[in-house]
Enzyme design. Structure first.
Site, PDB file in Angstrom:
ATOM      1  CD  GLU A 244      -2.753   1.256   2.477  1.00 40.54           C
ATOM      2  OE1 GLU A 244      -3.372   2.308   2.732  1.00 40.54           O
ATOM      3  OE2 GLU A 244      -2.889   0.201   3.135  1.00 40.54           O
ATOM      4  NE  ARG A 245       2.587   2.466   5.736  1.00 41.63           N
ATOM      5  CZ  ARG A 245       2.633   1.920   6.945  1.00 41.63           C
ATOM      6  NH1 ARG A 245       3.580   1.030   7.225  1.00 41.63           N
ATOM      7  NH2 ARG A 245       1.740   2.241   7.861  1.00 41.63           N
TER       8      ARG A 245
END
Length: 383
Positions: A244-245
């Protein structure tokens, strides 16, 4: 400097993605921004073209390709087309939901959900954040009581991307009082009694990306909708946060890159004091700083994408990428916007929309402060 981490297959995919963005999204983007939501037909069209669910096994309609460079390209093309809000909708569905629905599902769940997920007819979302729990994921309070053949869910979530459009909401719930081992993932589906959506939230930017409040009142969720094992939800969430990051890092880098090119075009044409403002030393120095920051970020982000593909990307390195890319994006867009003068404050100019859209990147996916905490812990400064 040539990036070099894309092969011929990636470049061919980029052409497909670019065509989709230019034909299906960009001409209507301001309409989507005004409406505050992307029509579901846009997801379905992307599904027809094979632009979502790359990692889903072929048996369920996907390609079975776990290569985040394809995800990276799609994000970059949305940014290049000035369609950041739609890009986030797709990134949430494509980059963030996919690992949960591929890695944690049973065969029955895969057959039930994945074909529609790949086709874009079942839109995904993640229900983590609550009114009283954001960065502290273990602090969630939405309760799921074991009733034998189902869980009874009560609680609320907020700031949920795709919250209005979502058909499948991967929801973090509390199944016991244990802080970490008491978190479980349940898939709540559109139409379940007691599952309600609140307003489409009025945000500073990213208007076309629907962000909603969700509420659960005595929602009966069958045991067949548990993702993975009961009590391991926190572990699963933490395991997927690096990807996600990276999705956020890629978007930050791409938006900053587009802002630079847009500003270069503008300062070449804009005249002041009898010359193009691109000829002023201040303009050269400001954009030299921006170009350098972007090049340095690009090298690290691309390397992290390759590490993610190889299964070696650490939480600390993902946090470094997210911290640096989001802070860099803010600095660079601010410098670019300043060079537009008053026009940079007008939303009809892409640089103004980019500035508003970018503000959230230092918050969602873990704030910059949380990223520093993760990196600091990795330095082992104390016993």
């Amino acid at each position: 400097m040539e990036r070099g981490h894309y092969g011929d297959d990636h470049l061919a995919f980029a052409e497909l993605a670019r065509g989709f963005v230019r034909k299906e999204v960009a001409p209507h983007y301001l309409e989507f921004e005004e409406a505050g939501i992307v029509p579901r037909s846009v997801f379905a069209r992307a599904g027809e073209l094979g632009l979502i669910g790359f990692a889903v096994p072929p048996a369920y309609g996907g390609l079975g390709v776990r290569d985040f460079r394809f995800n990276q390209i799609l994000i970059e093309e949305f940014m290049a087309g000035d369609c950041a809000g739609v890009g986030l909708n797709f990134a949430l569905h494509n980059d963030i939901c996919t690992p949960y629905l591929v890695n944690l599902t049973t065969e029955e769940q895969r057959a039930r959900w994945l074909p529609g997920f790949v086709a874009g007819t079942l839109i995904g979302a993640i229900g983590m954040t609550e009114p009283g729990a954001g960065s502290d994921v273990a602090g969630i309070r939405t309760a799921a009581i074991d009733m034998g053949d189902h869980f009874l869910v009560n609680g609320a979530k907020t700031f949920i991307t795709n919250g209005i459009n979502a058909d499948l909401v991967i929801t973090a719930v509390r199944t016991s009082a244990e802080r970490h081992r008491g978190v479980t993932l349940l898939v709540l589906e559109r139409g379940m009694a007691g599952f309600e959506r609140g307003r489409n939230l009025d945000k500073l930017g990213l208007h076309s990306q629907d962000t909603a409040e969700l509420s659960f009142t005595d929602v009966r969720v069958p045991k067949e909708n548990v993702l993975g094992e009961v009590g391991r939800g926190f572990e699963y969430l933490m395991g997927n946060l690096p990807q996600e990051r990276m999705q956020i890092s890629v978007a930050c880098l791409a938006r900053a890159r587009v802002a630079l090119h847009t500003t270069i075009d503008y300062v070449r044409e804009r005249k002041a004091f009898g010359q193009a403002i691109g000829g002023f030393q201040h303009t050269k120095f400001a954009l030299a700083d921006v170009a350098t920051e972007i090049s340095v970020a690009e090298a690290f982000v691309d390397k992290c994408v390759l590490e993610l593909n190889a299964g070696r990307l650490t939480p600390a390195d993902a946090a470094k990428a997210k911290l640096w890319a989001s802070e860099m994006e803010f600095r660079c867009i601010d410098k670019c916007q300043q060079l537009f003068g008053g026009y940079g404050y007008m939303r009809e100019y892409p640089i103004a929309r980019a500035a508003a859209d970018a503000r959230i990147t230092r918050v969602y996916g873990g704030t910059s402060e949380i990223m520093r905490e993760i990196i600091g812990r990795d330095l082992k400064l104390a016993d």
